[in-house]
Enzyme design. Structure first.
Site, PDB file in Angstrom:
ATOM      1  N   ARG A 138     -63.888  10.585  -6.929  1.00 22.90           N
ATOM      2  CA  ARG A 138     -63.093  10.767  -8.142  1.00 22.90           C
ATOM      3  C   ARG A 138     -61.656  11.088  -7.739  1.00 22.90           C
ATOM      4  NH1 ARG A 138     -62.265  15.890 -11.901  1.00 22.90           N
ATOM      5  NH2 ARG A 138     -60.770  14.856 -13.244  1.00 22.90           N
ATOM      6  N   HIS A 146     -54.197  13.416 -14.833  1.00 26.84           N
ATOM      7  CA  HIS A 146     -54.504  14.737 -14.278  1.00 26.84           C
ATOM      8  C   HIS A 146     -53.188  15.504 -14.156  1.00 26.84           C
ATOM      9  CE1 HIS A 146     -57.732  17.012 -11.810  1.00 26.84           C
ATOM     10  NE2 HIS A 146     -56.702  17.829 -11.914  1.00 26.84           N
ATOM     11  N   GLU A 154     -59.200  17.937 -18.302  1.00 26.52           N
ATOM     12  CA  GLU A 154     -59.060  19.313 -18.785  1.00 26.52           C
ATOM     13  C   GLU A 154     -57.936  19.545 -19.798  1.00 26.52           C
ATOM     14  OE1 GLU A 154     -58.884  21.897 -15.383  1.00 26.52           O
ATOM     15  OE2 GLU A 154     -60.937  21.459 -14.840  1.00 26.52           O
ATOM     16  N   ASN A 186     -66.210  19.893 -16.210  1.00 26.68           N
ATOM     17  CA  ASN A 186     -65.655  20.625 -15.070  1.00 26.68           C
ATOM     18  C   ASN A 186     -65.982  22.081 -15.300  1.00 26.68           C
ATOM     19  OD1 ASN A 186     -64.490  18.233 -14.290  1.00 26.68           O
ATOM     20  ND2 ASN A 186     -62.377  18.901 -14.572  1.00 26.68           N
ATOM     21  N   TYR A 194     -66.593  26.126 -13.275  1.00 28.32           N
ATOM     22  CA  TYR A 194     -66.448  26.901 -12.044  1.00 28.32           C
ATOM     23  C   TYR A 194     -67.176  28.231 -12.064  1.00 28.32           C
ATOM     24  CZ  TYR A 194     -63.004  23.591 -10.322  1.00 28.32           C
ATOM     25  OH  TYR A 194     -62.411  22.448  -9.850  1.00 28.32           O
ATOM     26  N   GLU A 228     -66.200  18.215 -11.746  1.00 33.48           N
ATOM     27  CA  GLU A 228     -65.581  19.236 -10.882  1.00 33.48           C
ATOM     28  C   GLU A 228     -66.433  20.481 -10.881  1.00 33.48           C
ATOM     29  OE1 GLU A 228     -61.489  20.604 -11.381  1.00 33.48           O
ATOM     30  OE2 GLU A 228     -60.878  18.533 -11.703  1.00 33.48           O
TER      31      GLU A 228
HETATM   32  C1  PNW Z   1     -59.082  22.610 -12.284  1.00 37.46           C
HETATM   33  N1  PNW Z   1     -58.664  28.456 -15.037  1.00 37.46           N
HETATM   34  O1  PNW Z   1     -58.112  23.464 -12.776  1.00 37.46           O
HETATM   35  C2  PNW Z   1     -58.345  21.328 -12.018  1.00 37.46           C
HETATM   36  O2  PNW Z   1     -58.895  20.189 -12.615  1.00 37.46           O
HETATM   37  C3  PNW Z   1     -58.022  21.083 -10.594  1.00 37.46           C
HETATM   38  O3  PNW Z   1     -56.878  20.282 -10.511  1.00 37.46           O
HETATM   39  C4  PNW Z   1     -57.871  22.409  -9.868  1.00 37.46           C
HETATM   40  O4  PNW Z   1     -57.396  22.268  -8.567  1.00 37.46           O
HETATM   41  C5  PNW Z   1     -59.226  23.080  -9.895  1.00 37.46           C
HETATM   42  O5  PNW Z   1     -59.701  23.226 -11.215  1.00 37.46           O
HETATM   43  C6  PNW Z   1     -59.262  24.448  -9.231  1.00 37.46           C
HETATM   44  O6  PNW Z   1     -58.430  25.345  -9.898  1.00 37.46           O
HETATM   45  C7  PNW Z   1     -58.327  24.698 -13.296  1.00 37.46           C
HETATM   46  O7  PNW Z   1     -57.653  29.206 -15.052  1.00 37.46           O
HETATM   47  C8  PNW Z   1     -57.268  25.565 -13.269  1.00 37.46           C
HETATM   48  O8  PNW Z   1     -59.750  28.826 -15.526  1.00 37.46           O
HETATM   49  C9  PNW Z   1     -57.383  26.823 -13.846  1.00 37.46           C
HETATM   50  C10 PNW Z   1     -58.568  27.178 -14.449  1.00 37.46           C
HETATM   51  C11 PNW Z   1     -59.648  26.300 -14.470  1.00 37.46           C
HETATM   52  C12 PNW Z   1     -59.516  25.061 -13.902  1.00 37.46           C
END
Ligand code: PNW
Length: 539
Positions: A78, A124, A171, A310, A312, A376
């Site tokens: 991707r 992006h 996002e 995506n 985390y 992601e």
């Molecule tokens: C994503 N938050 O960004 C992006 O899609 C990527 O480009 C980035 O490198 C990756 O996650 C890691 O950060 C985020 O504040 C940035 O919760 C900030 C947040 C979540 C996702």
């Protein structure tokens, strides 16, 4: 959990990256400026004062990066397109830059030559600066929708013969909130006058988000009517969003968790998949949340072929917060008993909690009822840059990231087999350490370590773990090879080519060339021969 259960043979996996985070070469071959160019060069906007001018130099090193992908044994990659490489000024009447189109065409061909399916994000975050200067970019819905759709058409026409997986936007929440409310991402607008001379955090993020939804939907409409009939690919959007768990059983905290989901995910997912904005957002924001006309709603509703996810982390949610952006919900990682949800990452917003990953999959599949592509997911080890500065070998032994991926891969299997979720792809973020936006290069999300002095790439334990896990945990889907006759001393028998046995690769498009050698065979020979994977490749 039943450890013999595997993911389906056609499950897609690979790594994710984004143009501005890896390419560098911001002036090469006619590329126009993007909003991240100057923003990242402005003192105070990135944690280490560094910008995206070089990044991981992938504009020059893409063949090396693809060779790395081959070594990891991925099925897919991707990446995103830099709009201003394709249309340097960005607009619908501005010229197309043939050199930019060719660069991505070469990248796509190199991937296909190596049996890797391209998974392409159109946007992006690196908006052409020209469009911000002309009409404030995402704040001008009528202009940006037309310009974005024209850009998307150029991309479909240029590479749609070979690209069958498209993501319109990455996002929208980050675009809107981080760019127009918190002001920490380009274009950096917000109400805080210490941070920015321009912007209104109470209205602009909702206007920007509204434009992103309609631009995405309009590009999907163009694809479905003008390109899909002949090209036959899939298209959708990818949304960020983390699982939200009530802090405790108190009814107001249970409600708070849903409010958090409404503001983080429902804001975009409800319009796109269900055809309305979340009622709770309307209640909190009133007229500050724009609305679509009936004609626009007809374009927006159903404008994604799949759920692009995506994610985390997980947040514990308490009612009574004052952050409107979070739906007036307070987030914490600390449980009522004082323990932490999981291991803390470099980023304040991220802890490791795989049960939340699984719960989110279940929630999204239950609510939106479409196949899920996880585009992601990843972890930034705390102090990894400092650890590397002391001894790089210690950074390569990224145990916290390995632990994170052990949890999420286990959750994937449980999600498929125990929860019945239709999840079809998994793209860990990221192939490489790279430009982590406002964090500069200090925060590292890569499964591959990058030495920014030399641009040397070195796989971390987490990269090896994922390569091995996916080599072992997909159902084979391969027809058993006919047994070769026993070799005799006089006439040694050549091994049967896996490509011959398997025929063309099941995965990907009709136009995709057959995978030259099966994934398993490539992995096996690579693990045997690779200098990178010394030993047995065990993490
Ligand atoms: C994503 N938050 O960004 C992006 O899609 C990527 O480009 C980035 O490198 C990756 O996650 C890691 O950060 C985020 O504040 C940035 O919760 C900030 C947040 C979540 C996702």
């Amino acid at each position: 959990m039943d450890t013999t259960k595997k993911l389906p043979a056609d499950f897609m996996w690979g790594f994710a990256t984004a143009s501005f985070q890896i390419e560098g070469s911001t002036d090469a071959d006619g590329r126009g400026p993007s909003i991240w160019d100057d923003f990242s060069r402005t003192p105070g906007k990135t944690a280490d004062g560094r910008n995206g001018d070089v990044a991981t130099d992938s504009y020059n090193r893409y063949k090396e990066d693809i060779a790395l992908l081959v070594k990891y044994g991925v099925k897919s990659y991707r990446f995103s397109i830099s709009w201003s490489r394709i249309i340097p000024l960005g607009g619908r009447d501005d010229p197309v830059n043939a050199a930019g189109v060719k660069w991505y065409s070469d990248l796509i061909d190199e991937l296909l030559k190596n049996g890797i399916t391209p998974f392409v994000t159109l946007y992006h975050w690196d908006l052409p600066q020209g469009l911000h200067d002309r009409y404030l970019g995402w704040l001008n819905k009528d202009e940006i929708v037309k310009d974005y759709v024209r850009y998307a058409r150029v991309c479909f026409a240029a590479w749609g013969d070979r690209v069958k997986h498209w993501l319109t936007m990455n996002e929208p929440w980050c675009i809107s909130i981080l760019g127009y409310s918190r002001g920490v991402f380009a274009p950096g607008r917000c109400s805080d006058r210490e941070r920015s001379a321009l912007g209104d955090s109470s209205t602009e993020p909702y206007i920007a988000g509204h434009s992103v939804i309609l631009a995405s939907a309009s590009a999907v409409q163009a694809y479905r009517t003008e390109f899909k009939p002949t090209q036959g690919g899939q298209i959708g959007i990818t949304l960020n969003g983390d699982w939200a768990m009530p802090y405790d059983d108190a009814p107001e905290n249970v409600a708070a968790a849903q409010h958090a989901l409404d503001f983080a995910i429902g804001w975009f997912a409800d319009p796109i998949y269900l055809g309305y904005y979340p009622p709770y957002m309307r209640e909190v924001l009133g007229d500050r949340l724009p609305d679509f006309t009936a004609e626009e709603w007809a374009v927006v509703k159903g404008s994604s072929d799949f759920y692009g996810m995506n994610t985390y982390t997980t947040n514990l949610c308490k009612a009574g917060g004052r952050d409107e952006v979070q739906g007036n919900v307070e987030y914490t990682f600390t449980r009522p008993d004082g323990t932490e949800l999981g291991t803390q990452a470099q980023c304040a917003w991220l802890q490791d909690y795989p049960d939340g990953f699984r719960a989110l999959l279940k929630y999204l599949y239950g609510r939106y009822k479409l196949p899920i592509y996880c585009t992601e997911n990843g972890f930034a080890v705390k102090d990894e840059s400092a650890i590397a500065a002391a001894n790089v070998e210690d950074a390569l032994a990224d145990g916290d990231r390995v632990h994170y991926y052990q949890g999420t891969t286990r959750a994937l299997v449980q999600s498929v087999h125990e929860d019945g979720v239709d999840i079809r792809a998994y793209f860990p973020w990221s192939l490489l350490d790279n430009f982590e936006w406002a964090d500069g290069y200090v925060t590292r999300f890569g499964v591959t370590y990058v030495d920014y002095e030399t641009q040397e790439r070195r796989p971390k334990e987490s990269g090896k773990f994922l390569a091995k896990w996916f080599a072992e945990n997909l159902e084979s889907g391969e027809k058993p090879a006919p047994k070769p006759p026993r070799p005799t001393a006089a006439q040694p028998v050549k091994p049967v080519s896996a490509a011959k046995v398997n025929g063309s690769a099941k995965h990907g498009s009709a136009t995709k060339p057959a995978r030259p050698v099966s994934l398993k065979a490539r992995m096996a020979s690579w693990i045997r021969s690779s200098k990178l994977f010394v030993g047995d490749g065990k993490a």
